[in-house]
Structure formats: C-alpha cells, structure tokens
Motif scaffolding. Structure first.
Motif, PDB file in Angstrom:
ATOM      1  N   ALA A 534       0.829  -1.209   0.000  1.00 49.87           N
ATOM      2  CA  ALA A 534       0.000   0.000   0.000  1.00 49.87           C
ATOM      3  C   ALA A 534       0.861   1.256   0.000  1.00 49.87           C
ATOM      4  O   ALA A 534       0.572   2.230  -0.709  1.00 49.87           O
ATOM      5  N   SER A 535       1.915   1.228   0.797  1.00 45.62           N
ATOM      6  CA  SER A 535       2.818   2.382   0.872  1.00 45.62           C
ATOM      7  C   SER A 535       3.446   2.659  -0.483  1.00 45.62           C
ATOM      8  O   SER A 535       3.495   3.803  -0.952  1.00 45.62           O
ATOM      9  N   ALA A 536       3.918   1.585  -1.134  1.00 41.82           N
ATOM     10  CA  ALA A 536       4.560   1.748  -2.440  1.00 41.82           C
ATOM     11  C   ALA A 536       3.551   2.175  -3.495  1.00 41.82           C
ATOM     12  O   ALA A 536       3.783   3.126  -4.259  1.00 41.82           O
ATOM     13  N   GLU A 537       2.428   1.481  -3.548  1.00 39.17           N
ATOM     14  CA  GLU A 537       1.420   1.767  -4.578  1.00 39.17           C
ATOM     15  C   GLU A 537       0.900   3.195  -4.488  1.00 39.17           C
ATOM     16  O   GLU A 537       0.814   3.923  -5.480  1.00 39.17           O
ATOM     17  N   ALA A 603      -3.536   9.026   1.016  1.00 40.21           N
ATOM     18  CA  ALA A 603      -3.482   7.639   0.558  1.00 40.21           C
ATOM     19  C   ALA A 603      -4.834   6.994   0.817  1.00 40.21           C
ATOM     20  O   ALA A 603      -5.531   7.342   1.778  1.00 40.21           O
ATOM     21  N   VAL A 604      -5.202   6.047  -0.044  1.00 42.54           N
ATOM     22  CA  VAL A 604      -6.438   5.301   0.135  1.00 42.54           C
ATOM     23  C   VAL A 604      -6.146   3.844  -0.195  1.00 42.54           C
ATOM     24  O   VAL A 604      -5.366   3.544  -1.097  1.00 42.54           O
ATOM     25  N   TYR A 605      -6.772   2.920   0.566  1.00 43.98           N
ATOM     26  CA  TYR A 605      -6.453   1.517   0.332  1.00 43.98           C
ATOM     27  C   TYR A 605      -7.586   0.628   0.813  1.00 43.98           C
ATOM     28  O   TYR A 605      -8.318   0.966   1.753  1.00 43.98           O
ATOM     29  N   TYR A 606      -7.692  -0.523   0.144  1.00 42.94           N
ATOM     30  CA  TYR A 606      -8.640  -1.570   0.525  1.00 42.94           C
ATOM     31  C   TYR A 606      -7.859  -2.834   0.845  1.00 42.94           C
ATOM     32  O   TYR A 606      -7.021  -3.281   0.053  1.00 42.94           O
ATOM     33  N   CYS A 607      -8.123  -3.413   2.013  1.00 44.36           N
ATOM     34  CA  CYS A 607      -7.611  -4.739   2.341  1.00 44.36           C
ATOM     35  C   CYS A 607      -8.419  -5.284   3.514  1.00 44.36           C
ATOM     36  O   CYS A 607      -9.074  -4.526   4.231  1.00 44.36           O
ATOM     37  N   THR A 709      -5.921  -0.270   8.757  1.00 46.51           N
ATOM     38  CA  THR A 709      -5.490   1.130   8.861  1.00 46.51           C
ATOM     39  C   THR A 709      -3.976   1.276   8.848  1.00 46.51           C
ATOM     40  O   THR A 709      -3.468   2.387   8.732  1.00 46.51           O
ATOM     41  N   LEU A 710      -3.261   0.150   8.978  1.00 53.15           N
ATOM     42  CA  LEU A 710      -1.797   0.228   8.959  1.00 53.15           C
ATOM     43  C   LEU A 710      -1.222   0.478   7.556  1.00 53.15           C
ATOM     44  O   LEU A 710      -0.373   1.357   7.384  1.00 53.15           O
ATOM     45  N   PRO A 711      -1.644  -0.260   6.517  1.00 48.46           N
ATOM     46  CA  PRO A 711      -0.980  -0.137   5.216  1.00 48.46           C
ATOM     47  C   PRO A 711      -0.923   1.267   4.610  1.00 48.46           C
ATOM     48  O   PRO A 711       0.136   1.676   4.101  1.00 48.46           O
ATOM     49  N   PRO A 712      -2.012   2.063   4.615  1.00 46.17           N
ATOM     50  CA  PRO A 712      -1.933   3.331   3.890  1.00 46.17           C
ATOM     51  C   PRO A 712      -1.117   4.431   4.557  1.00 46.17           C
ATOM     52  O   PRO A 712      -0.766   5.418   3.900  1.00 46.17           O
ATOM     53  N   VAL A 713      -0.801   4.290   5.844  1.00 44.29           N
ATOM     54  CA  VAL A 713      -0.146   5.411   6.528  1.00 44.29           C
ATOM     55  C   VAL A 713       1.237   5.709   5.966  1.00 44.29           C
ATOM     56  O   VAL A 713       1.678   6.862   5.937  1.00 44.29           O
ATOM     57  N   GLY A 714       1.940   4.679   5.483  1.00 49.04           N
ATOM     58  CA  GLY A 714       3.273   4.904   4.920  1.00 49.04           C
ATOM     59  C   GLY A 714       3.238   5.847   3.744  1.00 49.04           C
ATOM     60  O   GLY A 714       4.048   6.785   3.639  1.00 49.04           O
TER      61      GLY A 714
END
Length: 745
Positions: A534-537, A603-607, A709-714
């Motif tokens: 998520a951080s990279a994407e 950042a926005v992410y789904y997981c 909520t962890l993945p997008p913070v990077g």
C-alpha cells in the motif's frame, strides 16, 4: 424492498443442555455451521452435572439469578474480539451488558471452524451466527415465560433480561431458565433491526481491563502449575548454522538449574515427511538443528544457565547478509521470470503506444514483530494426554502439529488459550509450542518455555523484504496501462490482492510476482504483504498524479468511475465505498486548507474487506519532518464496539508509522544486527501524532479492523514529506534515507 431479519437455521447447529448442577441453563452454538444442514449433531446430550464445560465452542450460561456467562471462542491478542464477539450475543439475547461475564473458551475442533486470530476476520465471520445464538436463547426463554403465564408469545416483551406481559407481570431469565431448557429449539428466529440495537454500536470497555491494570494472571507468562519447571532454549545464532557441540559444565553450576538436554530429533522426523497437511503446515517454521535446553526451577535460573552455555556451530548453508538480499531482489525484479496473478487487456501494446512511461521501484526491509510479551508456552505431556496452555493465534494448527511431532492421537491434545501480549502475526507460527511439547515429552514434567527479548528478535519469524516495480503508460494525458512487479523473500502477494484497486480501473493491467528463497524464516506481519504494498502503490499514484498534472484525489475518483457498475466478479473492493472514505477524509482533514507550515499527504487503500483513506499532516522542525496528525476515514461496515474500534484504528496507524519511519532489521553473515530495543528503534510516545478517526455510518455486516489502517499510513506520510521537501522516498525506513540537506528551496 426491506430485508427480512427472520433467520432459519439447522437445529443441529444449536446445542442445548439442561439440569446444571448449580442451576440454570447452558446452551452452545456452533458459530460457523449455523446455517448448514449437513452438520452431525452431538452423539449424546449428557447430564450437565457431569459436563466438562470445555467440550463446547461458545456458550450462553444463564444462572437462576438471571446472570449470563458467555464463552468467547477466538484467541484474544488485543484486537478486542473477547469483548466484541460476546456483545453480538448479548445484543440479541436482550440482556444488560453489566450482567454479562465473559470467559475464554478452550480449543474445540469438533464444534468450531476457524478458531484462530488472523486476517481480521473474527467479527466478519461471527456477525450472523453469534447474533443467532442470542436470538435463539431469548426466544426459548420468552416461550417459557409465555407458557407459564398462559398467554401468546407475541404478548411478551423483553428488556435487560426481564420478560413482561400486558398485565404488568415480570419474570427475569433466571426464573424461567429451567423451563426454557426443556423446550424445543425454535426453527426460526428474528434478529433485531439495527435501529433497535442497545449494545452493538455502544463503546464498551475491554472485558479484561480490570485484570490487566491490576496485574492479575491473564497472559501466557502468568500461567503456572504445581511442579512446573522452566526452560530456555539455545538456538543457532545465525541462520544457516546448526549445533556442532556444546559444553554445559558452567551451566550446571548455576543455582536452580536442574538439567541440560537437547531436542530436535522429533522435529527433524516431522520435517522429513514427504507430505504435509496444508491446512496446518504453513504455521511450521522449525529449524532442523539440535537445540540445547536448560531446565531450571525459575525463569532467572534458566536464563542465567543458558548464558553460561558454550556451544560450537557449523555452517550448513549460506550465511546471508542484507546486501545479498537487496542484490537478489534486484536481479529478480529486473528479470523476466514471473508468475502472473492477473492480466487484463494488452499491456505490451499500451506501453508501446504510450507518450510517456512512469517507472519507479520501492524497497522494504526485514522487520521483527516485537510483541510486548515474548514467546512462551506451557506443556505437560503424560501418557494420558498432552496439555498445552499459552498465547497462540492458531491453536488448532498447534494441536495438530504437536500430535504429529509426538506421534500422539489428536484427541490426546488439549489446548487452553491465554490472552496474548501482542501477536501481529508472530503467534500464527507455533515453533515455541512445538519446542515446549518436545521438551515436556523428553523430561515428562510440566514445563514453561520462555524466550528472552533477544531470543525473540534474533530467531525469527520476520516480515520479509520486498521490492516493487511499478510502471504506468500515459497516452493523451490518460493512464492506459499499469504493470506491477513484485519480488519478495520467502513470500508473495496472494492471488486475491491482484484484484484490489486499481484492478478493473485501468484497461491494460498486469500483476506479476516472483520469490527469492532464503534460509531466514519470514512470515505474516500485521497486514501481510499490504503493509508495504500500500505504501509503495499509493506513493506511486501520488507521483503519477503529478506526472499527469492532475489532483491526486481527482485521479483516484476518475479511476474509480471506471469500476462502478462492473460485472467483473473478481474485483474485491467497492468503488463506491472507496469513494466514500475519500470524500470523508478530504472533508475531515481540511484537505488543501491547512496553514502554510502544514503539509499534507493522501493515501487510500482496501484490504481485509475494509476501505480506508488517510491524510497525514506534517510540519518541518529543525530540518526534519514531524507527523502532527493523521486523519483516518474507515468503512468497516457496522462498528460493533466504537471504543475498541477506535483503539484498533489508532494502534494500526501508530504501528505502521513507527515501523515505516524507523524500523529496520539488517543481517550480516546470517546474524540479525539488532537484538533488543537499544539497537532497534520503535516509535516513542513523543513521536506519535494525533490520530483523528472517522467511521462511515453503515448497516453492512462488519469487516476487518485489526490491520487495514496500517498499510496506507506509509504513503500518506511519504507523500506529505514530498509536499514539504520535494523528496520522494523509495526505501524504508524513511528516516534512514531522508536527506535534510536536500530540502527544496
């Protein structure tokens, strides 16, 4: 059309017993077979005076006084399921939460499936069956009261465990519990309308909070039995080494040391099998080396005795270093050998016709789990049974593997779960359980295996390093192609991840993965794979928006329009729900409207079935970025326990922030270069930002919250750092690679 809340399910899923020795009724419910008709009923419903309460999954126990005990089936690692799952039962049972006592259940594979903690799935899986449990019990109690009064059931009402009739008469549950225990289990029950919830949606304190703050026994380290001894295990200091010889003469002089033994034969025999049960073997991360075990009458004596051991080791495979890992990942990511998880359109044609191609590579490092409670486990192996007690996220797998290692019948293995002082994926793997079982089998005494912090950090298991290469083709100011390449050590994306955003949003799309094999044990770490993906994407999308000269929020919205109304059943995320959290976080963060010295990143992410958007606010202080606030918008369906949910969101953000800013575990000649917190930096209290949490109001069934909520913070922080300094950060930890002297003018 309004949905019906009426539920029909198999009676076989509902276990009912009566005639408790202490009075009352004990009823259990098979949570995950509740709607299946092909589940065999228990052979015998025995008299409860003879009942071992650990023989069932989850129970509602109602005493003559009307008090309720609910048995929580899933392991508690701090994610709050020991509180939130019983809340679902209590809601439909219509009792006051203050009258509920929650008890941790033991492992029971006969009546449970998925009795584990992992993947942020506990509430999602239990949402409907747990409510059915409470609703069924309530209906039986109301039926008993109606029969006692000689009136129709429809004339009865219930509130806080008290049943009322139109004449003003009342009966509490304890007054009808024995009659209810004799009634037929109803074929159908009606679940409450969400607008009538009294417990779900209300913030409830952790059911263990009093024991936690007063230091009462809860955790694995607290567990003791009479005659128990303590054990510390000396393992190879480097990955790629095995035991050659050892000298225990000094150890045996340590006061309190009882014996020194070696283990490893049984583990090697297990590992030598040609076929394994895939449902459980993935949890096995065992070295084939012998290990030296110090047995003592106290933890201190065992630790001191272990330090006194003198051992010689021999190399059996390459002693790897971090430089080697990076080089191997680069070779793979630049190569052509990939496994394609998903491919849409014609990616080659899109890139050949592009006006421009944006290409970026991102890199992460090994990370330890750093559970506050080091690994430990109790085992007592006798001829009659194998008793295991301790903190484990996968108790069913632990029982199966122990039975295989010890060559015992699976029914001989009994597992009791304690509360865990952190898991984060580390306790998915039961190496410390298997060691405890092998040690107890060898000495035939109850034993507690205890790891030191140094043991925990230097003997695995770790978050694997990964390199991602992203390529986007641009034609006529539009994204026409997207190609993701992943190279990972001892791991890879799961197939479902190729169907996360932006799958379906870009016509020509390809998701490739490849793996580098290493002798260093790697495995799941909070939000596996996505914690860095998520951080990279999302960092890449921020740069892509800049390349297109378009607002990064608008870029995401434009892409999501392409997915709305899709008939592609592979797509995992909801474009509408992603758009919803984007709009909410833009509003609540005052996106683009902050003071001049505050810089924002998005950042926005789904997981884990949950949609999350985050905005980080940073301020430059003494030439370095300081994260002041992270605004989080979450769509996780119904928020069962807002207090617990808020804690999960905040914890995920701070955990992710700390590790992506500072976390790094390097290797030299197979040896981890950090072994405690004096050399491994965790985030400090004065470095934690304010986390502003907002939930989308929803009546959709709840989804995961322990990890999403962890993945997008990077990416949110990396993009904010770029906004402030003009520096793009492609490697973690960010603070290692941030260059204060290269600030933009």
């Amino acid at each position: 059309m309004k949905k019906s809340n009426q539920i029909q399910f198999s009676r076989r899923a509902f276990i009912r017993t009566s005639a408790l020795a202490s009075g009352g009724m004990l009823i259990g419910f098979n949570l995950f077979t509740a709607c299946k008709d092909d589940v065999a009923p228990p052979k015998d419903l025995i008299d409860l005076s003879q009942l071992n309460y650990n023989d069932f999954n989850a129970f509602i126990r109602i005493s003559d006084e009307g008090k309720v005990t609910i048995y929580a089936p899933n392991p508690e690692i701090g994610q709050g399921v020991k509180t939130s799952m019983p809340m679902l039962i209590a809601e439909e049972l219509e009792v006051a939460w203050e009258d509920v006592h929650v008890v941790q259940a033991s492992l029971d594979t006969k009546n449970f499936t998925r009795q584990l903690a992992g993947g942020s799935q506990s509430l999602r899986q239990g949402w409907k069956p747990l409510r059915e449990t409470g609703a069924t019990a309530k209906q039986m109690l109301v039926n008993a009261a109606a029969a006692k009064w000689g009136i129709d059931v429809s004339e009865c009402s219930v509130k806080n465990g008290v049943i009322s009739n139109p004449n003003g008469e009342t009966l509490h549950y304890g007054q009808v519990v024995n009659e209810a225990a004799l009634l037929e289990v109803p074929e159908k029950v009606t679940l409450k309308d969400p607008k009538d919830f009294n417990i779900i949606g209300q913030g409830k304190s952790n059911v263990d909070i009093d024991e936690i703050i007063t230091g009462k026994p809860l955790f694995g380290l607290d567990y003791k039995e009479e005659g128990m001894v303590y054990a510390c295990v000396l393992r190879p200091p480097a990955f790629g080494q095995t035991l050659k010889s050892f000298d225990d003469s000094a150890t045996k002089q340590v006061n309190g040391v009882i014996d020194v033994i070696t283990i490893g034969d049984k583990a090697r025999k297990y590992l030598s099998q040609t076929e394994f049960n895939p449902a459980y073997h993935w949890t096995v991360k065992l070295s084939d080396s012998d290990k030296v075990v110090v047995i003592a009458n106290s933890t201190w004596a065992a630790l001191k005795g272990k330090r006194a051991l003198k051992a010689s080791w021999e190399d059996t495979s390459q002693l790897e270093s971090s430089e080697y890992h990076s080089q191997e990942l680069t070779k793979v990511i630049e190569g052509e050998e990939f496994n394609t998880l998903r491919e849409d359109g014609n990616i080659k044609q899109a890139f050949s016709r592009a006006d421009n191609i944006l290409e970026r590579t991102y890199e992460s490092t090994f990370l330890p789990h750093n559970c506050l409670e080091p690994m430990n486990f109790f085992a007592n192996v006798t001829d009659e049974k194998v008793h295991l007690v301790g903190p484990i996220q996968t108790p069913e797998a632990a029982a199966y593997v122990v039975s295989s290692i010890l060559e015992r019948d699976l029914d001989d293995v009994h597992v009791d779960m304690t509360r865990m002082g952190g898991g984060f994926g580390r306790r998915l793997y039961g190496d410390f359980v298997y060691e405890a079982a092998e040690i107890s089998d060898a000495i035939r005494k109850p034993v507690k295996v205890i790891s030191s912090r140094e043991d925990d950090m230097t003997t695995g298991i770790y978050r694997p390093p990964t390199k991602y290469k992203f390529l986007a083709s641009i034609k006529d100011s539009r994204v026409t192609g997207y190609h993701l390449k992943e190279a990972c050590i001892n791991g890879n994306s799961w197939p479902s991840m190729s169907n996360f955003f932006p799958a379906g949003a870009i016509e020509n799309y390809k998701y490739d993965i490849a793996q580098v094999t290493s002798n260093i044990t790697a495995g799941a770490w909070r939000a596996p794979i996505t914690n860095f993906l998520a951080s990279a994407e999302q960092s890449f999308f921020d740069e892509l928006a800049e390349e297109l000269k378009i607002d990064r929020i608008q870029l995401h919205k434009d892409l999501l329009k392409n997915v709305k109304g899709t008939t592609d059943e592979r797509i995992q995320y909801s474009p509408e729900r992603l758009e919803g959290v984007i709009e909410l976080v833009v509003d609540k963060s005052n996106w683009g409207k902050t003071p001049e010295d505050i810089y924002q990143g998005f950042a926005v992410y789904y997981c884990h079935n949950t949609h999350v958007a985050e905005v980080a606010d940073i301020k430059m202080e003494n030439g370095y970025p300081v994260v002041k606030k992270v605004t989080v918008a979450v769509d996780c369906g119904v928020v069962v326990n807002p207090l617990g949910a808020q804690n999960q969101v905040v914890g995920g953000v701070i955990d992710g922030l700390g590790h992506m800013m500072y976390g790094e575990l390097t290797f030299k000649d197979g040896v981890p270069q950090s072994n405690n917190f004096n050399s491994y930096q965790l985030i400090r209290i004065n470095q934690t930002p304010h986390v502003d949490v907002h939930f989308i109001k929803s009546d959709i069934a709840p989804t995961g919250l322990g990890e999403p909520t962890l993945p997008p913070v990077g990416a949110a922080v990396a993009n904010a750092i770029y906004a402030a300094t003009g520096q793009r950060l492609y490697k973690q930890p960010f603070m290692k690679y941030f260059k204060p002297e290269a600030l933009k003018a």
